[in-house]
Motif scaffolding. Structure first.
Motif, PDB file in Angstrom:
ATOM      1  N   ARG A 179       8.767  -5.905  14.018  1.00 44.23           N
ATOM      2  CA  ARG A 179       7.937  -4.809  14.535  1.00 44.23           C
ATOM      3  C   ARG A 179       8.658  -4.038  15.632  1.00 44.23           C
ATOM      4  O   ARG A 179       8.622  -2.804  15.678  1.00 44.23           O
ATOM      5  CB  ARG A 179       6.619  -5.380  15.076  1.00 44.23           C
ATOM      6  N   ALA A 180       9.335  -4.792  16.522  1.00 45.30           N
ATOM      7  CA  ALA A 180      10.051  -4.132  17.616  1.00 45.30           C
ATOM      8  C   ALA A 180      11.219  -3.313  17.087  1.00 45.30           C
ATOM      9  O   ALA A 180      11.502  -2.213  17.564  1.00 45.30           O
ATOM     10  CB  ALA A 180      10.538  -5.184  18.615  1.00 45.30           C
ATOM     11  N   ARG A 181      11.926  -3.853  16.102  1.00 45.66           N
ATOM     12  CA  ARG A 181      13.060  -3.108  15.531  1.00 45.66           C
ATOM     13  C   ARG A 181      12.585  -1.862  14.784  1.00 45.66           C
ATOM     14  O   ARG A 181      13.264  -0.836  14.772  1.00 45.66           O
ATOM     15  CB  ARG A 181      13.853  -4.023  14.594  1.00 45.66           C
ATOM     16  N   PHE A 182      11.422  -1.961  14.148  1.00 47.03           N
ATOM     17  CA  PHE A 182      10.905  -0.831  13.384  1.00 47.03           C
ATOM     18  C   PHE A 182      10.499   0.319  14.314  1.00 47.03           C
ATOM     19  O   PHE A 182      10.851   1.481  14.076  1.00 47.03           O
ATOM     20  CB  PHE A 182       9.718  -1.297  12.540  1.00 47.03           C
ATOM     21  N   VAL A 183       9.771   0.005  15.359  1.00 48.71           N
ATOM     22  CA  VAL A 183       9.315   1.037  16.294  1.00 48.71           C
ATOM     23  C   VAL A 183      10.458   1.507  17.187  1.00 48.71           C
ATOM     24  O   VAL A 183      10.613   2.702  17.461  1.00 48.71           O
ATOM     25  CB  VAL A 183       8.142   0.502  17.144  1.00 48.71           C
TER      26      VAL A 183
ATOM     27  N   LEU B  58       4.027   3.347  10.171  1.00 47.30           N
ATOM     28  CA  LEU B  58       3.923   3.025   8.747  1.00 47.30           C
ATOM     29  C   LEU B  58       2.994   4.005   8.040  1.00 47.30           C
ATOM     30  O   LEU B  58       3.290   4.456   6.924  1.00 47.30           O
ATOM     31  CB  LEU B  58       3.410   1.596   8.573  1.00 47.30           C
ATOM     32  N   GLN B  59       1.876   4.342   8.690  1.00 48.97           N
ATOM     33  CA  GLN B  59       0.933   5.266   8.076  1.00 48.97           C
ATOM     34  C   GLN B  59       1.563   6.650   7.918  1.00 48.97           C
ATOM     35  O   GLN B  59       1.364   7.315   6.896  1.00 48.97           O
ATOM     36  CB  GLN B  59      -0.344   5.358   8.919  1.00 48.97           C
TER      37      GLN B  59
ATOM     38  N   ALA C  92      -0.489   1.599   3.945  1.00 50.76           N
ATOM     39  CA  ALA C  92       0.486   0.964   4.834  1.00 50.76           C
ATOM     40  C   ALA C  92      -0.029  -0.409   5.262  1.00 50.76           C
ATOM     41  O   ALA C  92      -1.213  -0.566   5.588  1.00 50.76           O
ATOM     42  CB  ALA C  92       0.729   1.835   6.063  1.00 50.76           C
ATOM     43  N   PHE C  93       0.888  -1.396   5.280  1.00 55.50           N
ATOM     44  CA  PHE C  93       0.539  -2.759   5.673  1.00 55.50           C
ATOM     45  C   PHE C  93       1.680  -3.361   6.476  1.00 55.50           C
ATOM     46  O   PHE C  93       2.852  -3.050   6.232  1.00 55.50           O
ATOM     47  CB  PHE C  93       0.270  -3.638   4.442  1.00 55.50           C
ATOM     48  N   LEU C  94       1.314  -4.246   7.414  1.00 56.61           N
ATOM     49  CA  LEU C  94       2.343  -4.967   8.157  1.00 56.61           C
ATOM     50  C   LEU C  94       3.064  -5.967   7.273  1.00 56.61           C
ATOM     51  O   LEU C  94       4.245  -6.240   7.447  1.00 56.61           O
ATOM     52  CB  LEU C  94       1.718  -5.700   9.353  1.00 56.61           C
TER      53      LEU C  94
ATOM     54  N   PHE D 136       2.634   0.979  -1.883  1.00 55.11           N
ATOM     55  CA  PHE D 136       2.466   0.295  -0.598  1.00 55.11           C
ATOM     56  C   PHE D 136       3.693   0.562   0.262  1.00 55.11           C
ATOM     57  O   PHE D 136       4.826   0.491  -0.226  1.00 55.11           O
ATOM     58  CB  PHE D 136       2.326  -1.217  -0.796  1.00 55.11           C
ATOM     59  N   VAL D 137       3.464   0.849   1.536  1.00 51.19           N
ATOM     60  CA  VAL D 137       4.534   0.927   2.527  1.00 51.19           C
ATOM     61  C   VAL D 137       4.373  -0.304   3.419  1.00 51.19           C
ATOM     62  O   VAL D 137       3.361  -0.435   4.116  1.00 51.19           O
ATOM     63  CB  VAL D 137       4.466   2.225   3.341  1.00 51.19           C
TER      64      VAL D 137
END
Length: 696
Positions: free
Chosen positions: A234-238, A277-278, A295-297, A378-379
């Motif tokens: 999550r941290a790397r994505f944001v 994600l959305q 979008a899903f985690l 799905f994302v």
């Protein structure tokens, strides 16, 4: 007792009093040859003393003796018996033009004591202050004087990072520092508590962990258990910068080389992830024309959707003509030179060009626009911190309505024809009531139909057992319906049940592993070739060549394999998995490596040492003793990866272990590199992703 100033004889020359304080020019001070310290001061030490002298002046005078020539006459220079480090710091300031070379330096003259003896006393009789006292003193300096870390660093000659470390240590709960002073905690344990500057949480963790549980890594983990590591997907994505810009608090571990950190506002992080994600899902829907995107985690395994797959895109007439011309030209060259060994250089070059052009005109795949209007995507946040897109899902309400089968198909229920009893429940006597003629084309009853088809089923069983090739076709057909259409019983007469364990529930991040990616690529390659109509699957399987059919069946069967050793007790299944691994000659080091994320970070230090002892050498393991766990992992990981070491449960029975080969050359190869198939991030053996006869 204060020593009285005494006079040193100088053979009738000028007399210098012992204990006299002189202002001596810096360029008149020399290093004493009788200074007992032989190991020079480090550049860092000199830098720190220079910074202190620049801002605070010379706090302690140097102890010197006059230098004399061979005849006993004074040379005009003085030898520094005590304070050589301060002399070098003064020279450094003079070199930087921060003071004059003739700067007067306060010195105390000593001609009575032996220079070597007092130099020894200076370096051995004093004791450094306890680190806890130092930490609290630095904290007090910062709070009372209001100095920033950069200002303190400039005044002390150390880096701002060192200052921040000491200030963080000074912020540890006073009770813990007192325990540290008494020897109840080590410096490494105090550093682990200092990961978070929250004294209340520090005391909570100290109380929660029993003495034997207070390992450094356990303390650090407890101090950060409600936070998200900076390397979390999550941290790397944001992105850390975006998180901080949104007002998120970041906790940085000042005591690790790589500056390990944690994100403290988990709710904010999850909101930023969901929003990003959305946004990507909306962009995907608009760009590719899907009916919906979501979008899903994590991948929603209970989505309940059907699936459509990419199909070969139609070629233009010009492309078809170009392909036909290229094939014709290639066939002509081959016919002209039947012995390819004698192929002229120009013809060989042309054949290579033709192959390249045909590759450029190979099938391209895409989704049917008519199907996309009822499907979506799905994302999902991947384990690597990147958004992963899963396309082609159809919600149940968007599935085409199945046609209702008519009575002519014999599938509609029929009225009960009776069971031989009259309306009053008494048995009908033969001949008493004449049975009506009835309609000649009326359907037979379900009971009679079941009886007849049971006899047909047993005959089919016998006949199918006599034809192994056709049995393979039927089995593959049944598996395909289950794997690619999610149906089986109503579309195949074979009662073949196929289950597939959700491995991601047991293996963290397994969907992004090399083996899982290879399986997904193979599945997608086959899915592209599947017909749209389930009734066409039989003809599809019959039309495959033998190798392709076997490969397709093997793919379907492989998806049912479950060798997970979890809480359920299946010893016979586990033994079967071992026998299957032996038959396949499976080498798990091609697919898995002992990295910090996959293994080393989850086991104890003792288990890491045992692994290095077995996989590398006892000498290499001995070098790990005394290291902190993070340091131990950093040292052990590259050695274990290079050795291709595996835990016991991943080893294939009967297969030689690379690290245990008796040949020195073979062992050197295992430790020295090879093709790196087992390295982290490796895609594994290239043959694993191949699909047999994809064009079939």
């Amino acid at each position: 007792m204060t020593r009285q100033a005494q006079t040193a004889p100088t053979a009738g020359k000028a007399v210098i009093q012992t204990g006299e304080v002189l202002e001596i020019a810096l360029d008149k001070l020399k290093a004493s040859p009788r200074n007992v310290r032989r190991v020079s001061h480090t550049a860092q030490d000199i830098e720190a003393r220079a910074a202190s002298i620049r801002y605070k002046g010379l706090l302690q005078p140097l102890v010197v003796e006059p230098e004399v020539k061979e005849g006993g006459d004074p040379s005009g220079y003085y030898l520094v018996t005590i304070g050589e480090g301060r002399r070098q710091a003064l020279r450094l300031l003079a070199k930087r033009k921060l003071l004059s070379k003739r700067e007067p330096v306060r010195c105390v003259v000593d001609t009575l004591n032996d220079p070597g003896e007092i130099s020894l006393d200076e370096n051995t009789s004093r004791r450094d202050m306890h680190p806890a006292d130092q930490f609290e003193a630095w904290k007090d300096l910062a709070e009372r004087k209001g100095y920033s870390a950069e200002e303190i660093a400039a005044r002390s000659g150390v880096s701002p990072h060192v200052v921040r470390q000491r200030l963080r240590m000074g912020a540890v709960a006073p009770a813990l520092l007192d325990i540290y002073r008494e020897g109840g905690l080590t410096l490494e344990q105090v550093m682990a508590f200092a990961v978070s500057p929250d004294p209340e949480r520090q005391m909570q963790v100290y109380a929660q962990l029993a003495p034997h549980q207070r390992q450094t890594y356990a303390i650090r983990r407890a101090m950060t258990e409600a936070k998200v590591p900076a390397d979390d997907p999550r941290a790397r994505f944001v992105g850390i910068d975006a998180y901080v810009a949104a007002g998120g608090a970041l906790l940085v571990d000042l005591f690790t080389e790589n500056g390990e950190g944690w994100l403290e506002d988990v709710a904010l992080l999850d909101r930023l992830v969901a929003e990003k994600l959305q946004a990507e899902a909306v962009t995907l829907r608009e760009a590719e024309g899907w009916k919906w995107t979501a979008a899903f985690l994590a991948y929603p395994h209970d989505h309940g959707c059907g699936r459509i797959w990419e199909r070969p895109l139609p070629r233009t007439p010009e492309e078809e003509a170009q392909r036909a011309a290229l094939y014709a030209e290639r066939d002509g060259l081959i016919e002209r030179y039947p012995d390819l060994a004698d192929l002229p250089e120009a013809a060989e070059a042309r054949l290579a060009e033709i192959d390249g052009e045909l590759d450029a005109l190979a099938d391209t795949y895409g989704f049917d626009p008519q199907e996309k209007v009822r499907a979506g995507a799905f994302v999902v946040l991947g384990y690597d911190g990147e958004a992963r897109i899963e396309r082609g899902y159809v919600r149940p309400e968007d599935e085409p309505q199945a046609e209702v089968e008519t009575a002519a198909d014999g599938m509609n229920p029929e009225p009960d024809e009776g069971d031989g009893t009259g309306e009053d429940g008494e048995d009908d006597e033969p001949g008493e009531i004449e049975e009506p003629l009835g309609e000649a084309n009326a359907p037979i009853s379900p009971r009679i139909r079941a009886d007849l088809t049971a006899h047909r089923s047993t005959a089919l069983r016998y006949a199918l057992a006599q034809d192994p090739d056709l049995a393979l076709v039927a089995l593959t057909h049944a598996l395909l319906l289950r794997v690619f259409r999610g149906v089986g019983g109503y579309a195949s007469c074979l009662d073949v049940r196929l289950g597939s364990r959700h491995l991601a529930a047991d293996g963290d991040g397994i969907e992004d592993s090399a083996a899982a990616r290879a399986n997904a690529e193979r599945h997608e390659a086959w899915a592209r070739q599947m017909p749209d109509d389930p009734e066409a699957y039989w003809d599809f399987v019959v039309g495959l060549d033998a190798d392709s059919r076997m490969g397709l069946m093997a793919h379907c069967v492989s998806l049912s394999l479950d060798a997970v050793r979890g809480w359920d007790n299946r010893p016979m299944a586990w033994k079967h998995a071992d026998r299957l691994a032996s038959a396949l000659d499976l080498d798990m080091s091609d697919w898995w490596s002992p990295t910090a994320e996959r293994y080393l970070g989850a086991v104890t230090k003792g288990q890491i040492v045992d692994a290095v002892t077995e996989g590398v050498s006892p000498e290499a393991a001995a070098r790990l003793t005394g290291l902190r766990k993070t340091e131990m992992i950093e040292a052990a990981q590259p050695q274990l990866v290079a050795a291709r070491w595996l835990p016991t449960c991943l080893r294939t029975p009967g297969r030689p272990l690379p690290w245990a080969q008796p040949s020195g050359e073979a062992r050197a190869t295992a430790l020295g590199g090879g093709d790196g198939a087992g390295a982290p991030g490796s895609a594994g053996p290239p043959q694993a992703a191949q699909v047999r006869n994809e064009a079939a």
